[in-house]
Scaffold this motif. Sequence first.
Motif, short mmCIF file in Angstrom:
data_model
loop_
_atom_site.label_atom_id
_atom_site.label_comp_id
_atom_site.label_asym_id
_atom_site.label_seq_id
_atom_site.Cartn_x
_atom_site.Cartn_y
_atom_site.Cartn_z
N THR A 1 0.55 -1.28 -0.01
CA THR A 1 0.01 -0.37 -0.15
C THR A 1 1.18 1.10 0.08
O THR A 1 1.74 1.06 0.50
CB THR A 1 -1.17 0.30 1.53
N VAL A 2 0.27 2.37 -0.70
CA VAL A 2 1.11 3.19 -0.97
C VAL A 2 -0.26 4.25 0.44
O VAL A 2 -1.47 4.55 -0.24
CB VAL A 2 0.86 4.19 -2.38
N ILE A 3 0.21 4.58 1.35
CA ILE A 3 -0.62 5.53 1.86
C ILE A 3 0.08 7.08 2.38
O ILE A 3 1.03 7.54 1.95
CB ILE A 3 -0.34 5.35 3.50
N PHE A 4 -1.09 7.93 1.48
CA PHE A 4 -0.69 9.08 1.56
C PHE A 4 -0.91 10.01 2.52
O PHE A 4 -2.05 10.03 3.68
CB PHE A 4 -0.97 9.99 0.39
N ALA A 5 -0.08 10.91 3.00
CA ALA A 5 -1.36 11.93 4.09
C ALA A 5 -0.18 12.87 3.86
O ALA A 5 0.48 13.59 3.00
CB ALA A 5 0.04 11.93 5.43
N GLU B 1 8.08 3.10 -9.28
CA GLU B 1 7.91 3.34 -9.91
C GLU B 1 6.20 3.34 -9.58
O GLU B 1 5.98 4.20 -9.93
CB GLU B 1 7.43 2.62 -11.08
N ILE B 2 5.90 1.97 -9.07
CA ILE B 2 4.53 2.44 -8.19
C ILE B 2 4.15 3.81 -6.98
O ILE B 2 2.57 4.26 -7.57
CB ILE B 2 4.64 1.11 -6.70
N VAL B 3 5.81 4.20 -6.61
CA VAL B 3 5.08 5.44 -5.77
C VAL B 3 4.39 6.58 -6.91
O VAL B 3 3.39 7.15 -6.87
CB VAL B 3 5.73 6.39 -5.00
N ASP B 4 5.27 6.58 -8.21
CA ASP B 4 4.65 8.11 -8.90
C ASP B 4 3.78 7.34 -9.52
O ASP B 4 2.68 8.51 -9.75
CB ASP B 4 5.75 7.11 -9.89
#
Lengths: 239, 239
Positions: free
Chosen positions: A26-30, A145-148
């Motif tokens: 999971t890419v978790i953004f805050a 790459e996934i985060v981008d």
Amino acid sequence: MTRTTVEDTPAVDATASDTTRVAVSTVIFALRPVEADGPLTVALPLVRRTRDPHEGQWALPGGWLDIRESLGSAASRTLAETTGLAPSYLEQLYAFGAVDRSPTRVVSIVYWALIRPDEIVEDGIENVGWFGAEGLPPLAFDHNEIVDYALWRLRNKVGYSRIAHGLLGDEFTLAELREVYQTILDRKLDPANFRRQVENSGTLIPTDRYRTGSHRPARLYRYNQDVELADRGPLSTPH
Amino acid sequence: MTRTTVEDTPAVDATASDTTRVAVSTVIFALRPVEADGPLTVALPLVRRTRDPHEGQWALPGGWLDIRESLGSAASRTLAETTGLAPSYLEQLYAFGAVDRSPTRVVSIVYWALIRPDEIVEDGIENVGWFGAEGLPPLAFDHNEIVDYALWRLRNKVGYSRIAHGLLGDEFTLAELREVYQTILDRKLDPANFRRQVENSGTLIPTDRYRTGSHRPARLYRYNQDVELADRGPLSTPH
DNA sequence: TCAAAAGTGTTCCGGGTACACCCATGT
DNA sequence: ACATGGGTGTACCCGGAACACTTTTGA
């Protein structure tokens, strides 16, 4: 087809060499200052790997899919286990399955999530670090790459849906909401036009409370939970 | 954790009872009359299952992911093997992984595809049938739900991108392109406005050829391959 | 009283929609 | 000649962008 060489014979111990395993990350953004007292930035928590492959490098939080849990449950569980976080918004991003993305064959179902400031657990668990979403160090596997891609989806979706409140607490001022948009989109927005647009969208409920402190007090708003529908289409429950 | 009962002991024959397997399926859309000489309809090919579970029911074309191929390659391969088709457009749709979607644990990476009329192989392979996308019979597994989601994505994406040409041949008239949009969106479009919109989008290249036959000949257009970019974001190659 | 943010009013512009109108061809 | 679809012109409407302006507080 007949087996002729030892290379063709699968190992008796069928751990990883001849099977495809399913992982969930999971890419978790805050939104948080990336350095103390700095400006708000899109940031995400990463986990330092403690074993090979890529030991010592930072990677997305995740883990193996258990046979008795759905993909979304696995995302929530592995997230909590590695970072202690429980995000307010969770959505599937993409399935990554290039053959060479890991030494053994791994298909990763990647989710992306938003968490509110009050949900952030500071220094909750060891080996977790927060990073600004732009300019990350080289991560394990194909995680850069996934985060981008997740970042692109966040910016894209902020344009046509009302997910930004997933980064704010229950009550907020229009200036705070606008700040969220400005940080994500990386450009200034006209306060007057911004006000009218979100007011006309019908997703905001004005409260009777005000945020005071500096200058003229600003009305606090709450999000209308009844909206948000008609967004992901016929897919209602996470799979 | 220590094993205490036989239930905890994995079977020596690790075929399916204790592992999660990865399948790949594809929803293939084409525009064709669903009954002879009927109007153009969004249709898709389905494959009749020849073994349990759901033997005899129709299902999406697909198969198991091979350990040495990427997800996109698996979609193309299984597609060709089961239906003989090679679509002009292929994109990942969603990963379905509910625990009870199959008797054994299967995570399906689903793709969706568009094919042009000239790419359709009629009666190419046994056990393949074409169905209108609306009002399908009950399909195997959760495939009805998957098709509905794919249909939603198709209608959605047609609104903001220029994928409709994936359902047409190399050269086409504006009326033919408009017909595609009208069929997918299920509403009439103004010919005059439609012309200007697609002309201004810069995705069309006028040719010197005309389609004659009835009334005034219509200019043939071709698609500008250089566009289409800036659509899926930083994700360039399928995984 | 002044700075700065909250909040309102007004103008302009561009893209979508509706629809009237001319053009070219088969019958 | 005339019906029919190809193709052009134009007026209108609405939502976003720009920006001037008033209101309300803290200092």
